[in-house]
Motif scaffolding. Structure first.
Motif, PDB file in Angstrom:
ATOM      1  N   ILE A 243       0.833  -1.196   0.000  1.00 15.79           N
ATOM      2  CA  ILE A 243       0.000   0.000   0.000  1.00 15.79           C
ATOM      3  C   ILE A 243       0.869   1.248   0.000  1.00 15.79           C
ATOM      4  N   ALA A 244       1.918   1.234   0.803  1.00 11.64           N
ATOM      5  CA  ALA A 244       2.814   2.400   0.850  1.00 11.64           C
ATOM      6  C   ALA A 244       3.476   2.635  -0.496  1.00 11.64           C
ATOM      7  N   ARG A 245       3.864   1.562  -1.183  1.00 11.26           N
ATOM      8  CA  ARG A 245       4.518   1.721  -2.488  1.00 11.26           C
ATOM      9  C   ARG A 245       3.597   2.391  -3.503  1.00 11.26           C
ATOM     10  N   ASP A 246       2.292   2.186  -3.352  1.00 14.46           N
ATOM     11  CA  ASP A 246       1.335   2.764  -4.290  1.00 14.46           C
ATOM     12  C   ASP A 246       0.829   4.138  -3.852  1.00 14.46           C
ATOM     13  N   THR A 247       1.380   4.674  -2.772  1.00 11.54           N
ATOM     14  CA  THR A 247       0.961   5.983  -2.275  1.00 11.54           C
ATOM     15  C   THR A 247       2.009   7.022  -2.648  1.00 11.54           C
ATOM     16  N   PRO A 248       1.699   7.955  -3.540  1.00  7.34           N
ATOM     17  CA  PRO A 248       2.695   8.956  -3.948  1.00  7.34           C
ATOM     18  C   PRO A 248       3.167   9.799  -2.775  1.00  7.34           C
ATOM     19  N   GLY A 249       4.424  10.195  -2.818  1.00  5.38           N
ATOM     20  CA  GLY A 249       4.960  11.123  -1.832  1.00  5.38           C
ATOM     21  C   GLY A 249       5.342  10.517  -0.507  1.00  5.38           C
ATOM     22  N   MET A 250       5.423   9.173  -0.420  1.00  3.06           N
ATOM     23  CA  MET A 250       5.775   8.524   0.838  1.00  3.06           C
ATOM     24  C   MET A 250       7.170   7.911   0.741  1.00  3.06           C
ATOM     25  N   ILE A 251       7.911   7.989   1.829  1.00  4.55           N
ATOM     26  CA  ILE A 251       9.284   7.495   1.887  1.00  4.55           C
ATOM     27  C   ILE A 251       9.411   6.529   3.064  1.00  4.55           C
ATOM     28  N   ARG A 252      10.026   5.406   2.819  1.00  7.97           N
ATOM     29  CA  ARG A 252      10.287   4.482   3.917  1.00  7.97           C
ATOM     30  C   ARG A 252      11.405   5.027   4.791  1.00  7.97           C
ATOM     31  N   VAL A 253      11.197   4.996   6.105  1.00 11.82           N
ATOM     32  CA  VAL A 253      12.193   5.458   7.071  1.00 11.82           C
ATOM     33  C   VAL A 253      12.451   4.343   8.081  1.00 11.82           C
ATOM     34  N   LEU A 254      13.418   4.551   8.940  1.00 11.67           N
ATOM     35  CA  LEU A 254      13.776   3.562   9.967  1.00 11.67           C
ATOM     36  C   LEU A 254      14.015   2.181   9.326  1.00 11.67           C
ATOM     37  N   GLU A 255      14.792   2.201   8.243  1.00 12.17           N
ATOM     38  CA  GLU A 255      15.019   0.962   7.494  1.00 12.17           C
ATOM     39  C   GLU A 255      15.747  -0.101   8.297  1.00 12.17           C
ATOM     40  N   ASP A 256      16.523   0.292   9.304  1.00 14.76           N
ATOM     41  CA  ASP A 256      17.262  -0.683  10.094  1.00 14.76           C
ATOM     42  C   ASP A 256      16.395  -1.350  11.173  1.00 14.76           C
ATOM     43  N   VAL A 257      15.177  -0.862  11.355  1.00 19.59           N
ATOM     44  CA  VAL A 257      14.273  -1.449  12.338  1.00 19.59           C
ATOM     45  C   VAL A 257      13.552  -2.636  11.689  1.00 19.59           C
ATOM     46  N   PRO A 258      13.485  -3.790  12.358  1.00 23.97           N
ATOM     47  CA  PRO A 258      12.797  -4.946  11.770  1.00 23.97           C
ATOM     48  C   PRO A 258      11.353  -4.609  11.421  1.00 23.97           C
ATOM     49  N   PRO A 259      10.849  -5.153  10.333  1.00 27.77           N
ATOM     50  CA  PRO A 259       9.463  -4.861   9.938  1.00 27.77           C
ATOM     51  C   PRO A 259       8.455  -5.449  10.913  1.00 27.77           C
ATOM     52  N   LEU A 260       7.274  -4.878  10.902  1.00 27.55           N
ATOM     53  CA  LEU A 260       6.157  -5.437  11.654  1.00 27.55           C
ATOM     54  C   LEU A 260       5.552  -6.552  10.816  1.00 27.55           C
ATOM     55  N   ARG A 261       5.369  -7.709  11.402  1.00 29.33           N
ATOM     56  CA  ARG A 261       4.817  -8.859  10.680  1.00 29.33           C
ATOM     57  C   ARG A 261       3.484  -9.264  11.305  1.00 29.33           C
ATOM     58  N   PHE A 262       2.529  -9.567  10.460  1.00 32.17           N
ATOM     59  CA  PHE A 262       1.219  -9.987  10.955  1.00 32.17           C
ATOM     60  C   PHE A 262       0.577 -10.891   9.920  1.00 32.17           C
ATOM     61  N   PRO A 263      -0.241 -11.849  10.374  1.00 33.91           N
ATOM     62  CA  PRO A 263      -0.854 -12.805   9.447  1.00 33.91           C
ATOM     63  C   PRO A 263      -2.075 -12.225   8.751  1.00 33.91           C
ATOM     64  N   ILE A 264      -2.357 -12.754   7.592  1.00 28.68           N
ATOM     65  CA  ILE A 264      -3.610 -12.463   6.894  1.00 28.68           C
ATOM     66  C   ILE A 264      -4.380 -13.774   6.796  1.00 28.68           C
ATOM     67  N   TRP A 265      -5.574 -13.779   7.389  1.00 25.93           N
ATOM     68  CA  TRP A 265      -6.467 -14.936   7.362  1.00 25.93           C
ATOM     69  C   TRP A 265      -7.712 -14.589   6.565  1.00 25.93           C
ATOM     70  N   LEU A 266      -8.210 -15.562   5.839  1.00 24.99           N
ATOM     71  CA  LEU A 266      -9.478 -15.425   5.144  1.00 24.99           C
ATOM     72  C   LEU A 266     -10.469 -16.345   5.855  1.00 24.99           C
ATOM     73  N   VAL A 267     -11.600 -15.785   6.267  1.00 24.55           N
ATOM     74  CA  VAL A 267     -12.532 -16.503   7.136  1.00 24.55           C
ATOM     75  C   VAL A 267     -13.933 -16.447   6.544  1.00 24.55           C
ATOM     76  N   SER A 268     -14.638 -17.555   6.658  1.00 22.27           N
ATOM     77  CA  SER A 268     -16.038 -17.605   6.225  1.00 22.27           C
ATOM     78  C   SER A 268     -16.800 -18.564   7.131  1.00 22.27           C
ATOM     79  N   HIS A 269     -18.129 -18.482   7.074  1.00 25.69           N
ATOM     80  CA  HIS A 269     -18.930 -19.452   7.800  1.00 25.69           C
ATOM     81  C   HIS A 269     -19.063 -20.716   6.959  1.00 25.69           C
ATOM     82  N   ARG A 270     -19.696 -21.713   7.491  1.00 19.12           N
ATOM     83  CA  ARG A 270     -19.720 -23.023   6.832  1.00 19.12           C
ATOM     84  C   ARG A 270     -20.546 -23.049   5.558  1.00 19.12           C
ATOM     85  N   GLU A 271     -21.290 -22.004   5.290  1.00 19.91           N
ATOM     86  CA  GLU A 271     -22.022 -21.955   4.029  1.00 19.91           C
ATOM     87  C   GLU A 271     -21.060 -21.888   2.844  1.00 19.91           C
ATOM     88  N   LEU A 272     -19.804 -21.565   3.134  1.00 21.13           N
ATOM     89  CA  LEU A 272     -18.782 -21.608   2.086  1.00 21.13           C
ATOM     90  C   LEU A 272     -18.801 -22.949   1.371  1.00 21.13           C
TER      91      LEU A 272
END
Length: 293
Positions: A243-272
């Protein structure tokens, strides 16, 4: 394939809905052997396997799942099932609701909706933008994109990937404050806070940033206003890299700090398992969100 027997079709539908021959037989007022013969007869007539036995349960095969939606269209059940069984295409239809955080709903879902509309114009996708978890069991949404694995046994979840977010600031901010790269440089720099409870502050500290409440120039507990404040030069803030790469005028900073990592889950009820439109959208989401581009 002409003149499908309606009793056989009902046997297929009720067995699919209840998941067992005994329950379907009770609902239809039949004996279990009679119902079993009707299911076997429709399988033989169509030349496909609709169910697999799993213990005492009857689980739909992929072919059975594909045919179930057609069977539900009562007036055209025989014709629709015949078309599906013979491999002919059948248009899908209906509204499928998808909930996601404000950020994902704003930046990642619209391209998917556009592509899905081009390939499946009969499916209408409703995008629900919320930073709170939708209650799928109460049908607040058909599908949810989440960052936590659901605990409810009645929900179906698929782990998509581990996403990364890094720290960004606007070009104007960098011109004013310089380009910090190391964690220790953050101690006296402004950040955009996301809450006043200390939870976000603790999160930043856990990831190696020596910051305090004094570092926060402003707050927003919703992701899109938070990102807008970062874009307008109010401070540093984390953002999903694609998302940041597609946002004009934004610069990555604190490059030496480890990135924040988080999972992406896709969830549905059993009607799936029984709704083809939901499965089509679910699979399209899984494919799209698995990509980091």
């Amino acid at each position: 394939m002409d003149n499908l027997d309606w009793n056989q079709l009902k046997a297929f539908l009720e067995t699919a809905e209840t998941g067992s021959l005994s329950a379907a037989a009770r609902k239809l007022g039949l004996t279990q052997p009679t119902l079993s013969r009707q299911v076997a007869a429709i399988e033989q007539r169509m030349g496909v396997t609709l169910f697999e036995r799993v213990g005492k349960a009857m689980a739909l095969t992929p072919t059975g799942l594909d045919l179930l939606e057609h069977a539900r269209v009562m007036g055209a059940a025989a014709e629709a099932l015949g078309m599906a069984a013979s491999g002919r295409s059948q248009a899908l239809g209906g509204v499928v609701s998808v909930s996601a955080t404000d950020t994902l709903a704003t930046h990642l879902l619209p391209p998917l909706v556009r592509r899905l509309h081009a390939t499946e114009p009969g499916i209408t996708v409703e995008v629900i933008s919320s930073d709170t978890l939708s209650d799928l069991l109460r049908r607040e949404a058909d599908i949810a994109v989440r960052h936590v694995k659901p605990e409810q046994p009645d929900l179906i979840a698929r782990f998509i990937r581990e996403a990364e977010a890094n720290y960004y600031a606007s070009e104007d901010w960098v011109r004013l404050h310089g380009h910090p790269r190391r964690a220790e440089e953050a101690a006296h720099l402004p950040f955009v806070g996301s809450d006043r409870s200390g939870q976000f502050l603790a999160y930043l500290r856990q990831h190696g940033l020596p910051v305090s409440e004094a570092n926060f120039s402003c707050y927003s507990d919703h992701s899109m206003p938070h990102w807008a404040l970062v874009r307008h030069g109010m401070g540093i803030g984390p953002m999903l890299d694609e998302i940041a790469r597609d946002t004009p005028g934004m610069i990555r900073v604190l490059e030496d700090v480890p990135p924040l990592r988080f999972p992406i889950w896709l969830v549905s009820h059993r009607e799936l398992r029984t709704s083809r439109p939901i499965r089509v959208v679910f699979d399209a989401l899984a494919h799209s969100l698995a990509s980091t581009n």
